[in-house]
Scaffold this motif. Structure first.
Motif, short mmCIF file in Angstrom:
data_model
loop_
_atom_site.label_atom_id
_atom_site.label_comp_id
_atom_site.label_asym_id
_atom_site.label_seq_id
_atom_site.Cartn_x
_atom_site.Cartn_y
_atom_site.Cartn_z
N ASP A 1 46.49 64.54 66.77
CA ASP A 1 47.75 65.21 67.10
C ASP A 1 48.96 64.38 66.67
OD1 ASP A 1 46.53 67.44 68.27
OD2 ASP A 1 46.19 66.35 70.12
N GLY A 2 48.86 63.07 66.86
CA GLY A 2 49.99 62.20 66.51
C GLY A 2 50.35 62.30 65.04
N ILE B 1 52.09 65.73 64.56
CA ILE B 1 53.44 65.72 65.15
C ILE B 1 54.39 64.96 64.23
CG2 ILE B 1 54.78 64.76 67.07
CD1 ILE B 1 52.08 64.92 68.69
N LEU C 1 41.63 63.79 70.55
CA LEU C 1 41.79 65.05 71.29
C LEU C 1 41.89 66.25 70.35
CD1 LEU C 1 42.18 66.43 74.04
CD2 LEU C 1 44.63 66.07 73.78
N PHE D 1 44.31 68.54 69.94
CA PHE D 1 44.74 69.77 70.61
C PHE D 1 45.45 70.69 69.62
CE2 PHE D 1 47.57 72.39 73.19
CZ PHE D 1 46.74 72.77 74.24
N ASN E 1 57.44 67.85 69.65
CA ASN E 1 56.89 67.90 71.01
C ASN E 1 57.98 67.79 72.06
OD1 ASN E 1 54.11 68.17 71.09
ND2 ASN E 1 53.66 66.01 71.29
N ASP E 2 58.67 66.62 72.03
CA ASP E 2 59.58 66.35 73.14
C ASP E 2 60.53 65.21 72.84
OD1 ASP E 2 57.78 64.12 73.29
OD2 ASP E 2 56.60 65.10 74.82
N THR F 1 55.50 73.81 72.61
CA THR F 1 54.33 73.10 72.05
C THR F 1 54.08 71.79 72.80
OG1 THR F 1 54.65 74.01 69.85
CG2 THR F 1 53.41 71.95 69.98
N THR G 1 52.14 70.72 76.73
CA THR G 1 50.81 70.23 77.11
C THR G 1 50.66 68.72 76.87
OG1 THR G 1 50.15 71.19 74.99
CG2 THR G 1 49.44 72.34 76.98
N ALA G 2 51.77 68.06 76.52
CA ALA G 2 51.70 66.60 76.29
C ALA G 2 52.28 65.87 77.51
CB ALA G 2 52.42 66.28 74.98
N TYR G 3 53.29 65.04 77.33
CA TYR G 3 53.85 64.24 78.42
C TYR G 3 54.29 65.14 79.58
CZ TYR G 3 56.24 59.93 80.09
OH TYR G 3 56.63 58.81 80.77
N SER H 1 51.61 65.81 82.06
CA SER H 1 51.30 64.63 82.90
C SER H 1 52.35 64.44 83.99
CB SER H 1 51.26 63.35 82.06
OG SER H 1 50.52 63.53 80.89
N ASP I 1 59.28 62.37 70.30
CA ASP I 1 57.84 62.63 70.11
C ASP I 1 56.98 61.41 70.42
OD1 ASP I 1 58.19 65.25 69.34
OD2 ASP I 1 58.12 64.86 67.19
N GLN J 1 57.22 58.64 69.39
CA GLN J 1 56.97 57.84 68.18
C GLN J 1 58.20 57.11 67.64
OE1 GLN J 1 55.12 60.60 65.43
NE2 GLN J 1 53.20 60.67 66.58
#
Ligand code: NAD
Ligand code: ATP
Length: 275
Positions: A66-67, A70, A91, A93, A135-136, A173, A176-178, A181, A231, A233
């Motif tokens: 995924d990384g 992204i 994963l 995803f 993502n975020d 999208t 479902t990541a951070y 959690s 993201d 990153q």
């Protein structure tokens, strides 16, 4: 037709054989294969500079987890090319295709049997930069000890001041990541909107919030030791207000026609159905 490949940066050498196999499959179907110079160097090949590759390619391929996908979606934002994720990660995803199924998929792809999902991207204006997140974005405290005050205004009104460890502003999208959690909701990825989820808010009343994608958010941290993370990153010191809005272009993900989001949730995140 031309495909531009990026390989997962960690353990890239282990992917050499898989990449060469996929390259052969593509070339046997008259798809020219380019590989970006950083990935190429890691496996002892010659590649093409990333932007030149994105310019030349009809579609881009992330071979990794995924990384990798992204990062490719974010870095290739301005080229607006469709992206295929081939899973060589843990994963996976978001990465839809397995290397073992590539022949079957590519034959369908060439017959037009695929789907393109347009995923909302976040644009952040910070100082003179425009940054993009697939993502975020996370506004986070820098050190373990002190909490931060994060003030959010929308284009319409004052929204809230969050006090805690940070705030996640996620795309559907990225939900479902951070976001997941931190107790945020799962949002169907073709929805458009921002998900605001506080990280460890020191309050009994703060809850995740979904806002429409036509809102423009201004976010400011009172303290002068916050970070802006894109993201997960890219990290920036945050010492000025940021402006957050929906980016003009979506990210275009290539998927199998049969891909079903709820199956992926069940398989990859063990989402229960109560049976
Ligand atoms: N506590 C946490 O859950 C936490 C903390 C930091 C960052 N992150 C997330 O990691 C993302 C970056 O991913 P990475 O792979 O570069 O980092 P990473 O290697 O740290 O992995 C994060 C995990 O999240 C999964 N993931 C990433 N995006 C996803 C998505 N949209 N839906 C479902 N799962 C997803 C990845 O497969 C991986 O298992 C950030 O955007 C952030 O959302 C999560
Ligand atoms: N261009 C990039 N620059 C910096 N880091 C990157 C880049 N692409 C991927 N990464 C990082 O490399 C790590 C491993 O890559 P990736 O997430 O693709 O594989 P994985 O962790 O095995 O799979 P998955 O994320 O599906 O569990 C991730 O932490 C990701 O953030």
């Amino acid at each position: 037709m031309t495909a531009g490949f990026v390989l997962k940066p960690k353990d890239t050498i282990k992917l050499k054989e898989t990449f060469l196999k996929i390259k052969k499959v593509f070339e046997s179907r008259n798809i020219e294969v380019l590989i970006d110079s950083v990935s190429a160097k890691a496996i002892g090949l010659l590649g093409v500079e990333f932007n030149d590759m994105c310019e030349a390619a009809d579609f881009l391929v992330a071979l990794g987890g995924d990384g990798t996908l992204i990062s490719l979606a974010r870095r290739s934002y301005k080229f607006n090319k469709p992206i295929l994720g081939i899973n060589a990660g843990n994963l996976g995803f978001l990465t839809d295709i397995n290397p073992d199924n590539i022949e079957e998929f590519i034959d369908k792809f060439l017959k037009g049997e695929y789907r393109i999902d347009e995923r909302m991207v976040i644009e952040v204006e910070y100082k003179d930069k425009k940054l993009y997140a697939f993502n975020d974005i996370v506004i986070s405290k820098e050190v373990i000890s002190s909490m931060i005050h994060i003030r959010v205004d929308t284009n319409e009104s004052y929204l809230n001041t969050y006090y805690g460890d940070g705030l996640i502003v996620s795309t559907p999208t990225g939900s479902t990541a951070y976001n997941l959690s931190a107790g945020g909701p799962v949002v169907y990825p073709l929805t458009e909107g921002f998900v605001l989820t506080p990280i460890c808010p020191h309050s009994l009343t703060q809850r995740p919030l979904i806002l429409p994608s036509n809102f423009v958010l201004e976010i400011e941290v009172k303290e002068n030791f916050a970070k802006l993370v894109i993201d997960g990153q890219e990290i920036y010191n945050l010492d000025e207000k940021i402006k957050v809005k929906k980016a003009l272009n979506p990210a275009k993900l290539i998927h199998r026609v049969e891909r079903n989001y709820f199956d992926v949730l069940r398989k990859k995140l063990h989402w229960g159905d109560g049976k």
